[in-house]
Design a protein around this motif. Sequence first.
Motif, PDB file in Angstrom:
ATOM      1  N   PRO A   1       0.794  -1.253   0.000  1.00  0.00           N
ATOM      2  CA  PRO A   1       0.000   0.000   0.000  1.00  0.00           C
ATOM      3  C   PRO A   1       0.817   1.290   0.000  1.00  0.00           C
ATOM      4  CG  PRO A   1       0.116  -0.873   2.214  1.00  0.00           C
ATOM      5  CD  PRO A   1       0.874  -1.838   1.356  1.00  0.00           C
TER       6      PRO A   1
ATOM      7  N   TYR B   1      -2.036   3.946   1.546  1.00  0.00           N
ATOM      8  CA  TYR B   1      -3.441   3.560   1.708  1.00  0.00           C
ATOM      9  C   TYR B   1      -3.638   2.953   3.095  1.00  0.00           C
ATOM     10  CZ  TYR B   1      -3.387   3.951  -3.397  1.00  0.00           C
ATOM     11  OH  TYR B   1      -3.236   4.386  -4.687  1.00  0.00           O
TER      12      TYR B   1
ATOM     13  N   SER C   1      -6.957   7.249   0.796  1.00  0.00           N
ATOM     14  CA  SER C   1      -5.724   7.369   0.023  1.00  0.00           C
ATOM     15  C   SER C   1      -5.038   8.658   0.440  1.00  0.00           C
ATOM     16  CB  SER C   1      -6.036   7.381  -1.480  1.00  0.00           C
ATOM     17  OG  SER C   1      -4.878   7.688  -2.228  1.00  0.00           O
TER      18      SER C   1
END
Length: 248
Positions: free
Chosen positions: A7, A29, A99
Motif C-alpha cells: 500500500p 493507503y 488514500s
Amino acid sequence: KAWNYYPYTITEYTCSFLPKFSIHIETKYEDNNGSNDNIFDSEAKDVERDVCFIDIAYDEIPERYYKDSEDLRYFKSEKTQRGMLKEGWREAQKPIMCSYKLVTVKFEVWGLQTRVEQFVHKVIRDILMIGHRQAFAWVDEWYDMTMDEVREFERATQEATNKKIGVIPPAITISNIVMPLLARSGPSSAPTTPLASEAPEFLVIPKDRPRKKSAPETLTLPDPREKYSTSTISNIDASGEPSVPKHN
C-alpha cells in the motif's frame, strides 16, 4: 516514473525541456476515513505542509468533467449495494479506505515559482478528485476481476493510450544523389556523401591571399611651400611680370 509497493507507491513527473520542473507524489493507503494525521511524519519532517481533505462526493469539480453517472450522491452499485453517499458519509460508510497523498511540486524559476507551483497543486487536486470519483463509480466493472484480469486490463489500456497519443518510430531518409566514382569510397548501399580526405575547394583558405588594408600604410601631406610656389607662378603672365587678377 512509478514505483508500486502497495500500500505504498511513488510517482514522479518530469519534463525534458523544463529541467527545473518536477512533481513527486507519495501515496499510502489505510483502512480508515482519513483520521491518521501522522502518516507522513517520517518523510520531510522539516518541510511546511498544507493539508487538504478531498470529499469525492460533495466537493465541487470543474463543470467540463462532471457526469451524471459519476455523481456519487446519486450513484448506487448493483454488485456491492454501496452508495448513495449522503452528507457525513465518511463517518458512517463501511467499509472505507483513505488514500493519503504527499505531493511536492518544484518549479525553480525566479519570478514564476510561487504562482506556477500553486497552479499545479490545484490541477493535481482536481485530477485526484476526479480519478477517485471514477474509481468508486466504476466499482461494478472491476469488483469481480482477478489479478490476472487486472494485469491484462493494464496492458490493454497502455496499448490503447500509446495509439491515441501516436507513438511513431523515427524515420530516416537518405537522398540517392549519384556522385562521381572517384568521390565514392564506400559500398553502393552507403549514403552518397563524399568521403575525400581533403576539404572542398570552397572551404580552402588561399595561403597567398593578400591581406586587406583598411588604410594606406603611410600618409603623405602636401608641403605648404610647394602650394605657395604653385599659386605664385600661376599669377605671372608671359612677359614675366606678375599679373593682377581682374574682377568682373
